[in-house]
Design an enzyme around this catalytic site. Sequence first.
Site, PDB file in Angstrom:
ATOM      1  N   THR A  57      -6.281  -7.379  -0.469  1.00 54.23           N
ATOM      2  CA  THR A  57      -6.153  -8.380  -1.531  1.00 54.23           C
ATOM      3  C   THR A  57      -7.503  -8.604  -2.201  1.00 54.23           C
ATOM      4  O   THR A  57      -7.631  -8.583  -3.425  1.00 54.23           O
ATOM      5  CB  THR A  57      -5.621  -9.710  -0.945  1.00 54.23           C
TER       6      THR A  57
ATOM      7  N   ASN B 182       5.451  -1.449  -1.512  1.00 56.24           N
ATOM      8  CA  ASN B 182       5.555  -2.037  -0.172  1.00 56.24           C
ATOM      9  C   ASN B 182       6.925  -2.649   0.113  1.00 56.24           C
ATOM     10  O   ASN B 182       7.182  -3.064   1.238  1.00 56.24           O
ATOM     11  CB  ASN B 182       4.470  -3.106   0.019  1.00 56.24           C
TER      12      ASN B 182
ATOM     13  N   GLN C 229      -0.148   1.330   1.083  1.00 55.59           N
ATOM     14  CA  GLN C 229       1.021   1.790   1.863  1.00 55.59           C
ATOM     15  C   GLN C 229       1.152   3.316   1.898  1.00 55.59           C
ATOM     16  O   GLN C 229       2.106   3.832   2.472  1.00 55.59           O
ATOM     17  CB  GLN C 229       2.313   1.166   1.326  1.00 55.59           C
TER      18      GLN C 229
ATOM     19  N   SER D  74      -6.304  -0.862   3.425  1.00 54.75           N
ATOM     20  CA  SER D  74      -6.432  -1.971   4.367  1.00 54.75           C
ATOM     21  C   SER D  74      -6.213  -1.441   5.784  1.00 54.75           C
ATOM     22  O   SER D  74      -5.161  -0.854   6.068  1.00 54.75           O
ATOM     23  CB  SER D  74      -5.375  -3.022   4.012  1.00 54.75           C
TER      24      SER D  74
ATOM     25  N   HIS E  65      -5.540  -2.752   8.630  1.00 56.61           N
ATOM     26  CA  HIS E  65      -4.467  -3.259   9.512  1.00 56.61           C
ATOM     27  C   HIS E  65      -3.116  -2.617   9.212  1.00 56.61           C
ATOM     28  O   HIS E  65      -2.153  -2.826   9.950  1.00 56.61           O
ATOM     29  CB  HIS E  65      -4.386  -4.790   9.469  1.00 56.61           C
TER      30      HIS E  65
ATOM     31  N   THR F  49     -23.440 -10.733   5.314  1.00 54.07           N
ATOM     32  CA  THR F  49     -23.365  -9.917   6.520  1.00 54.07           C
ATOM     33  C   THR F  49     -21.927  -9.491   6.766  1.00 54.07           C
ATOM     34  O   THR F  49     -21.013 -10.295   6.657  1.00 54.07           O
ATOM     35  CB  THR F  49     -23.858 -10.740   7.730  1.00 54.07           C
TER      36      THR F  49
ATOM     37  N   CYS G 223       3.837 -11.758   2.011  1.00 55.36           N
ATOM     38  CA  CYS G 223       3.170 -12.801   1.239  1.00 55.36           C
ATOM     39  C   CYS G 223       4.181 -13.693   0.526  1.00 55.36           C
ATOM     40  O   CYS G 223       3.888 -14.817   0.189  1.00 55.36           O
ATOM     41  CB  CYS G 223       2.238 -12.179   0.219  1.00 55.36           C
TER      42      CYS G 223
HETATM   43  N1  PMP Z   1      -1.070  -3.857  -1.501  1.00 59.38           N
HETATM   44  C1  PMP Z   1       0.045  -3.493  -0.848  1.00 59.38           C
HETATM   45  C2  PMP Z   1       0.897  -2.406  -1.423  1.00 59.38           C
HETATM   46  C3  PMP Z   1       0.384  -4.112   0.351  1.00 59.38           C
HETATM   47  O1  PMP Z   1       1.496  -3.754   0.992  1.00 59.38           O
HETATM   48  C4  PMP Z   1      -0.455  -5.134   0.865  1.00 59.38           C
HETATM   49  C5  PMP Z   1      -0.101  -5.842   2.163  1.00 59.38           C
HETATM   50  N2  PMP Z   1       1.141  -6.510   2.142  1.00 59.38           N
HETATM   51  C6  PMP Z   1      -1.602  -5.466   0.141  1.00 59.38           C
HETATM   52  C7  PMP Z   1      -1.878  -4.802  -1.028  1.00 59.38           C
HETATM   53  C8  PMP Z   1      -2.535  -6.528   0.606  1.00 59.38           C
HETATM   54  O2  PMP Z   1      -3.154  -6.125   1.775  1.00 59.38           O
HETATM   55  P1  PMP Z   1      -3.928  -7.177   2.690  1.00 59.38           P
HETATM   56  O3  PMP Z   1      -2.907  -7.797   3.576  1.00 59.38           O
HETATM   57  O4  PMP Z   1      -4.903  -6.343   3.453  1.00 59.38           O
HETATM   58  O5  PMP Z   1      -4.592  -8.142   1.783  1.00 59.38           O
END
Ligand code: PMP
Length: 364
Positions: free
Chosen positions: A68, A144, A173, A193, A195, A231, A316
Amino acid sequence: MYFDYTATTPIDNEVLDLYVTIQKKYYANTTSLHLLGQKANNIYEQMKKEIRNVLGINHELIFTSNATEANNLAILGVLENKVGKIITTEIEHPSVFNVYKELENRGYEVVYLKVNSEGIIDLNQLEEEMNNNVLLVSVMWVNNIIGSIQPIKDIIRIVSKYPKAKLHIDAVQGITKIKPDFKFEDIDLFTMSAHKFYGPKGIGVLAYKKNIDLKKRLFGSNSQNGIKPGTFDLALVACCAKALKKYNNNLDKHFDYVKRLNDYLIKEIKNDKIVFNSNENCSPYILNLSIPGINGETLVHTLEANDIYVSTGSSCSSKLAKPEKTIYAISKDESRARSVIRISLSYLTTIDEVKELVRVLNNL
Ligand code: PMP
């Protein structure tokens, strides 16, 4: 039974071990001049090199807290002090879509490209909208919500005819999951990202070409080109590099396995009430479906009662009872767009879990 890997993945054990090692051994600040600081800085440089090698790029790399933040810094950094037209799609993740909405409020001319019933943009519309006044085009690689995969190679070809226009790809994704039909090196800016690929939460990456004059949005030290001053956590950077390398190496193997699970689900889900929102050209990691008439949230809790965890869509927006944006865009059907569940798969998903999911879905 976790079927929400698109929202986030559990951290890989080797990656977690590396996190602990780096935190314990290389805790010095990478900007410190003493030996421990320099050792930390060497690891930092080495990790950036690894990321560049895996993706085949020479880009600058900025480590952020998540994608994000990376998407925001990319879009706002390109557009700062500039006036013109900007183009995105109607199915972007909120971390891009809502930035474009904000820019529209600030007076930018914004175009939201339409998608067809498979969630794919129309390249003719993109070509028609392009002109020498376009500053930025933002398109997600893999959606996503339904997993539709945009024709990034063609988009690169079209946008690169206009030297003033920069291309920004949300690759969150796609990376480590889908084999690209394009070169990352040909994209002006892209984001990911950790995670989403078994790395830790708390780290995203903005990659941008060295010739882009990315303006600062945050002010502080010169750390990370001054784009993300302050940092940073070297252990997160190292984990991001390690997870990226490991899961990119396993891309084909994991893809084939997950594709088989996805094929099985499509074949075995036999409930007349269910409408599939994803199709066979989508990422096999995502299978989106609706049961028109039943609220998505209700469906999530019904599955939860059977120990099955899925999502209503983007994590989200999942708490909002609004029609799902992508599903509405592909179907123009409000009822279908309110009754959405997103099943997402992983190499960790077992066939027994999939069978149980089928059983529960077929009995709804
Ligand atoms: N872009 C896409 C296509 C995503 O699926 C996501 C996560 N839902 C994000 C951006 C945002 O990622 P983050 O959770 O690391 O902010």
